[in-house]
Design an enzyme around this catalytic site. Sequence first.
Site, PDB file in Angstrom:
ATOM      1  N   GLY A 112       0.632  -1.264   0.168  1.00 50.61           N
ATOM      2  CA  GLY A 112      -0.277  -0.073   0.100  1.00 50.61           C
ATOM      3  C   GLY A 112       0.755   1.155  -0.107  1.00 50.61           C
ATOM      4  O   GLY A 112       0.763   2.144  -0.711  1.00 50.61           O
ATOM      5  N   GLU A 131      11.025  -6.313   1.405  1.00 50.56           N
ATOM      6  CA  GLU A 131      10.242  -7.155   2.273  1.00 50.56           C
ATOM      7  C   GLU A 131      11.105  -8.383   2.587  1.00 50.56           C
ATOM      8  O   GLU A 131      11.501  -9.289   1.859  1.00 50.56           O
ATOM      9  CB  GLU A 131       8.643  -7.543   1.897  1.00 50.56           C
ATOM     10  CG  GLU A 131       8.158  -8.492   2.500  1.00 50.56           C
ATOM     11  CD  GLU A 131       7.701  -7.905   3.862  1.00 50.56           C
ATOM     12  OE1 GLU A 131       7.811  -8.859   5.028  1.00 50.56           O
ATOM     13  OE2 GLU A 131       7.310  -6.890   4.037  1.00 50.56           O
ATOM     14  N   ARG A 136       5.065 -12.820   1.591  1.00 52.38           N
ATOM     15  CA  ARG A 136       4.762 -11.326   1.848  1.00 52.38           C
ATOM     16  C   ARG A 136       5.198 -10.704   0.719  1.00 52.38           C
ATOM     17  O   ARG A 136       4.685  -9.775   0.097  1.00 52.38           O
ATOM     18  CB  ARG A 136       4.778 -10.687   2.962  1.00 52.38           C
ATOM     19  CG  ARG A 136       4.060 -11.150   4.056  1.00 52.38           C
ATOM     20  CD  ARG A 136       4.137 -10.508   5.515  1.00 52.38           C
ATOM     21  NE  ARG A 136       4.235  -9.134   5.462  1.00 52.38           N
ATOM     22  CZ  ARG A 136       3.240  -8.402   5.592  1.00 52.38           C
ATOM     23  NH1 ARG A 136       1.845  -8.748   5.463  1.00 52.38           N
ATOM     24  NH2 ARG A 136       3.317  -7.069   5.658  1.00 52.38           N
ATOM     25  N   ASP A 176       7.601   1.477   8.023  1.00 52.56           N
ATOM     26  CA  ASP A 176       6.216   1.111   8.325  1.00 52.56           C
ATOM     27  C   ASP A 176       6.471  -0.234   9.269  1.00 52.56           C
ATOM     28  O   ASP A 176       6.375  -1.263   8.437  1.00 52.56           O
ATOM     29  CB  ASP A 176       5.263   1.242   7.209  1.00 52.56           C
ATOM     30  CG  ASP A 176       3.948   0.801   7.794  1.00 52.56           C
ATOM     31  OD1 ASP A 176       3.598   1.596   8.733  1.00 52.56           O
ATOM     32  OD2 ASP A 176       3.145  -0.107   7.247  1.00 52.56           O
ATOM     33  N   CYS A 229       0.886   0.836  13.104  1.00 54.36           N
ATOM     34  CA  CYS A 229      -0.653   0.826  13.363  1.00 54.36           C
ATOM     35  C   CYS A 229      -1.142   0.554  14.790  1.00 54.36           C
ATOM     36  O   CYS A 229      -1.866  -0.478  14.762  1.00 54.36           O
ATOM     37  CB  CYS A 229      -1.176   0.142  12.176  1.00 54.36           C
ATOM     38  SG  CYS A 229      -0.798  -1.977  12.044  1.00 54.36           S
TER      39      CYS A 229
END
Length: 440
Positions: A112, A131, A136, A176, A229
């Site tokens: 994203g 990654e 993933r 992130d 998050c």
Amino acid sequence: MNELFLKRMKDLLQEDYEAYLNTLNNKPYRGFRINTLKITEEDFFHTFEIECHASNFAKHAYVLDTDEHYGQSLPHALGLMYMQEPSAASAVEVLDPKPNDWVLDLCAAPGGKSTQIAQYLTGDGLLVSNEIESKRAQILLSNIERLGISNAIVTNSTPEKITKLLHGRMDKVLVDAPCSGEGMFKKESKALEDWSEEHVISCSLRQRHILQCAIQALKQDGILVYSTCTYAIEENEKNVAWILETFTDLELVQIQVKWGKEGVQIGNYPTHYTRRILPMDEGEGHFIAKFRRISPNTLNSLDILKSDKLTPSIEKFIKNETSFKENILLKNNRIYAGKHPFYDFKDNYVLRNQVLIGEVIHDRFEPHQHAYTSVLFAPTLNNVCLCDEKEVELFRKGNILQKPVPKGFVGIRIMDQFIGFGKSDGSIIKNKIPKGLRIR
């Protein structure tokens, strides 16, 4: 809901705690971004009817006002939209990549934020999307392909190895970080099941290791954005304070936006410069911190790969079926295209180096799906547009098409957007769309 978690949230939020409790009974916020590499927002909404309203957190981002799902929809298949929880778009808005920047997304899956960075680069600059987890990383790659991104190098490497290679080179770095996911409890029950204070502490230590690596990749005046998050102070403001205490070559930059709330003050550190997003802000939850490197950094040199000699089948394809004139690389029977030189990433495993045009299989050239979705390469290819709804459905299901077009490989466009390709014998187009992208 875990009682210890709720107690921690009450201590954290204080007068906002009751408002937070009330949000737990609501459905999670859902949203999407329009991929402006392929379509303008005006044209998107002129073509597709979706109940939504503009998000406060980022450009081109919207909050859904409907329960409808769009993962199998035509605009999704065409790479015109990316489904994304609204507050997740905030970190890249703070990072603010510019055309010609070199940007590293260190923990990039599922893609994203990487695809959002690519939009801000507008086809220029270079994006390295890394990654560490191989499964993933494949999801990340599929989203890079679907959205037509042409200036990304996708790697499946460790933070240590990739930042050592890119030491001192990056204008922007995004971390992130993997986290305890407290902002995802309504969406992902496993995050709630896995939650414990011990897990929070474990995440914070892992995040510090990743951040320590990320800092090495920054050039002087380069920007690092750290996001999670989760709501936990240990993973958020306390990690920011740790960075400021440990790395004197970084300064914390105040995030000046209208959304969210200031971060929690930790000691004498200006951790209130950070930003928190809560469900009361029309997003499930995000934390963002922004740093600038104020000292010089040593620059690691990058070697450029030399292409193998192009085979006759590749030369025929390039001569007869494309007008592409920029960089071409043939390595290990795979052929790539791109605006940038093809850098040697040494012992970092590279899944994609800009655009994969195709492969040589038994001395025969076979194009790849990315060639026909890439905003850089696809417009140079022979193609045909499907205007009939039945033809569109047949193609999306993987069926052959009865269509007289010149022999050879042919790109397939729907609503003037590339979706894949086929091979024509003059009257029938054999479908080459990957099985994973087909509908039932």
